[in-house]
Enzyme design. Structure first.
Site, mmCIF file in Angstrom:
data_model
loop_
_atom_site.group_PDB
_atom_site.id
_atom_site.type_symbol
_atom_site.label_atom_id
_atom_site.label_comp_id
_atom_site.label_asym_id
_atom_site.label_seq_id
_atom_site.Cartn_x
_atom_site.Cartn_y
_atom_site.Cartn_z
ATOM 1 N N ASP A 154 40.242 41.111 38.335
ATOM 2 C CA ASP A 154 41.005 42.351 38.200
ATOM 3 C C ASP A 154 42.099 42.118 37.173
ATOM 4 O O ASP A 154 42.705 41.046 37.130
ATOM 5 C CB ASP A 154 41.623 42.748 39.544
ATOM 6 N N ASP A 180 35.571 48.855 38.684
ATOM 7 C CA ASP A 180 36.169 49.669 39.747
ATOM 8 C C ASP A 180 36.320 51.120 39.306
ATOM 9 O O ASP A 180 36.074 52.048 40.076
ATOM 10 C CB ASP A 180 37.543 49.113 40.147
#
Length: 194
Positions: A130, A156
């Site tokens: 991330d 995502d």
């Protein structure tokens, strides 16, 4: 057994889905490769992170072993298995999900590209990379205590936008009163069974 022409037609019927999934996957993996190469793992704070907009947006390098918000952390194998099952379920349910509709192909292309991007991360790194880190100007008790949104990635974004698009589109899908249903009823009535 289908000939080459029939196989090509079947593949072309879902071409938008393949193209969108491929683009999301490549964009996701390309950005993560850059992050992996240029930022140390757990570079959550300046000077290790990249400040894009001071106090609001940073590029970081976080290893998320769970799902969204870090839920199910430590269950990467289970999450990887769930991703494979989800893709298989989409394939098996492609007719009932109306995947021949162009807008549905875009929605599921986003979703599948995102699922594959995070699945590859789990298989290669043991966690999802991330890197998009936003600090909101407000806080929400027990959810966003300090206003910092959990870091996320391109995959995502694809998953969230794909699911959201599918939910919105599902309100507009044929409910048995669409023009195609009317055509099929007329043709059945025009040619009664003998």
């Amino acid at each position: 057994m289908p000939n080459q022409s029939q196989l090509a037609n079947k593949l072309l019927a879902y071409s938008r889905l393949y193209i969108v999934a491929f683009l999301v996957f490549i964009l996701d993996q390309g950005t993560k490769a850059w992050i992996f190469k240029n930022l140390p793992l757990d570079s959550y704070f300046y000077p290790d992170s990249i400040q894009v907009i001071d106090g609001f947006f940073y590029i970081v390098h976080i290893g998320n072993e769970g799902a969204a918000w870090g839920m199910l952390s430590g269950y990467g194998g289970l999450l990887a298995a769930f991703a494979v099952v989800a893709i298989f379920a989409i394939y098996k349910l492609r007719h009932s999900l109306e995947l021949k509709r162009p807008v549905m192909q875009i929605a599921f292309g986003l979703l599948i590209g995102g699922v594959l991007g995070n699945l590859v991360d789990r298989l290669i790194h043991g966690h999802v990379i991330d890197f998009l880190d936003f600090h909101l100007p407000f806080s929400i008790p027990r959810i966003l205590e300090n206003g910092r949104w959990p870091a996320f990635n391109i995959a995502d974004c694809g998953i969230v936008i794909g699911v959201f698009t599918y939910v919105i589109l599902s309100f507009f899908q044929k409910d048995g009163h669409g023009p195609e249903d009317g055509k099929s009823r007329i043709s059945e009535e025009s040619y009664p069974s003998r």
